[in-house]
Design a protein around this motif. Structure first.
Motif, mmCIF file in Angstrom:
data_model
loop_
_atom_site.group_PDB
_atom_site.id
_atom_site.type_symbol
_atom_site.label_atom_id
_atom_site.label_comp_id
_atom_site.label_asym_id
_atom_site.label_seq_id
_atom_site.Cartn_x
_atom_site.Cartn_y
_atom_site.Cartn_z
ATOM 1 N N UNK A 1 7.564 30.016 15.438
ATOM 2 C CA UNK A 1 7.112 28.638 15.684
ATOM 3 C C UNK A 1 5.602 28.501 15.544
ATOM 4 N N UNK B 1 -10.201 24.163 29.353
ATOM 5 C CA UNK B 1 -9.219 24.942 28.599
ATOM 6 C C UNK B 1 -7.902 24.173 28.581
ATOM 7 N N UNK B 2 -7.016 24.478 27.636
ATOM 8 C CA UNK B 2 -5.728 23.787 27.606
ATOM 9 C C UNK B 2 -4.946 24.019 28.900
ATOM 10 N N UNK C 1 -1.610 24.410 30.557
ATOM 11 C CA UNK C 1 -0.276 24.754 30.032
ATOM 12 C C UNK C 1 0.845 23.981 30.716
ATOM 13 N N UNK D 1 2.480 21.103 24.751
ATOM 14 C CA UNK D 1 1.962 20.995 23.393
ATOM 15 C C UNK D 1 3.101 21.285 22.418
ATOM 16 N N UNK E 1 5.156 22.613 19.209
ATOM 17 C CA UNK E 1 5.277 23.603 18.132
ATOM 18 C C UNK E 1 6.465 23.230 17.263
ATOM 19 N N UNK F 1 9.640 22.957 19.518
ATOM 20 C CA UNK F 1 9.626 23.543 20.842
ATOM 21 C C UNK F 1 8.229 23.324 21.439
ATOM 22 N N UNK F 2 7.987 23.931 22.585
ATOM 23 C CA UNK F 2 6.678 23.787 23.225
ATOM 24 C C UNK F 2 6.204 25.162 23.671
ATOM 25 N N UNK F 3 5.004 25.192 24.221
ATOM 26 C CA UNK F 3 4.517 26.400 24.866
ATOM 27 C C UNK F 3 5.222 26.568 26.211
ATOM 28 N N UNK F 4 5.237 27.798 26.682
ATOM 29 C CA UNK F 4 5.692 28.098 28.040
ATOM 30 C C UNK F 4 4.583 27.724 29.019
ATOM 31 N N UNK G 1 3.984 29.804 31.428
ATOM 32 C CA UNK G 1 3.560 31.112 31.921
ATOM 33 C C UNK G 1 2.242 31.548 31.299
ATOM 34 N N UNK G 2 1.402 32.135 32.131
ATOM 35 C CA UNK G 2 0.175 32.744 31.621
ATOM 36 C C UNK G 2 0.295 34.254 31.772
ATOM 37 N N UNK G 3 0.011 34.968 30.720
ATOM 38 C CA UNK G 3 0.072 36.437 30.729
ATOM 39 C C UNK G 3 -1.318 36.994 30.467
ATOM 40 N N UNK G 4 -1.713 37.964 31.288
ATOM 41 C CA UNK G 4 -2.989 38.635 31.056
ATOM 42 C C UNK G 4 -2.736 40.098 30.743
ATOM 43 N N UNK G 5 -3.236 40.566 29.621
ATOM 44 C CA UNK G 5 -2.964 41.952 29.235
ATOM 45 C C UNK G 5 -3.654 42.950 30.172
#
Lengths: 170, 170
Positions: A7, A143-144, A146, A150, A152, A161-164, A166-170
């Protein structure tokens, strides 16, 4: 094979001045941080192609899920043949630094002036400098946010579809 | 103002032949359906910039959330200064039509040959023809399977998100 990139985010491209046109485009990309630049690939036969060539300006508007019906109309009806804007519920408002209008209902409007165009197969890639931008609540914190959905394009065709959230930090 | 285009998809760019390098890149875009073309904007100082200029080939690999740690490493460690691949858990495998390798753990690998490069501010935009591609289960049905968590960069910096599983039809 391009579909392996999906997407992929979907935007609205506003072009034209006296009789503006709104088109859906997935193929939008940042190009430079300093100066701030972006590019958009537009099919040769599109009315938007004619209008960007004519005026050298366009606006990238950022729709959310609520505007999906208008996004679909903007991507499937030709502004050269029909009164496309009459089929949509979008409100055009004055931009700050370009003559091409912005879209009130979008969460951001990025105002662009073309600096170069390059032929890439069946599309023209318009390279532009960002001269100004306005934004809505989705970007109020810099910042956007979430929590906003938004858009996709899920694949080529009538699937989005859209964004989730959820925020993930590596 | 570029951040108004985010969240934005994130990919891995493989470049180099004898000593390949893997870099994270958000700024990837389709450019043409026939022939199939795409473009990627790479900062002038990146080792990937040097390697794409040298070999004229690269691979766009499609990571999912499971590879987030590697995606972060690929975007923050310089392959010119450190043995970046040793810090990652990715497996390089032979590509079909280019000498630059593909990444086994990615859901797609799009093999590209550069046809033109254009200077765009502080980046070079490499325009390429797609010469072949391989794919994993996420594309087994011909379209992206939204049960897979494709990666989006939520904004500049250490925040990522994914697509939703929801499909919306206008």
């Amino acid at each position: 094979m391009l579909e392996y990139l999906y997407p992929f985010r979907t935007y609205l491209i506003v072009s034209g001045v006296e009789k503006p046109n709104v088109m859906t485009a997935d193929w939008v990309v940042p190009l430079s941080l300093n100066p701030q630049m972006l590019g958009v690939a537009i099919g040769h036969k599109r009315h938007t192609h004619f209008l960007i060539k004519k005026y050298g300006e366009f606006v990238v508007a950022v729709p959310t899920l609520e505007l999906l019906k208008d996004v679909w109309t903007a991507g499937t009806v030709s502004g050269a043949k029909e009164d496309k804007l009459a089929k949509m519920s979008l409100t055009l408002i004055r931009s700050r630094k370009v003559k091409v209008p912005s879209i009130k209902e979008c969460q951001a409007n990025i105002e662009c002036k073309v600096v170069k165009d390059v032929e890439t197969g069946d599309h023209t890639f318009f390279i532009a400098e960002i001269v100004d931008a306005t934004f809505g609540d989705a970007f109020a914190k810099g910042k956007p946010d979430l929590n906003y959905k938004f858009l996709l394009h899920a694949s080529f065709g009538k699937r989005f579809t859209t964004n989730s959230k959820d925020v993930f930090e590596p």
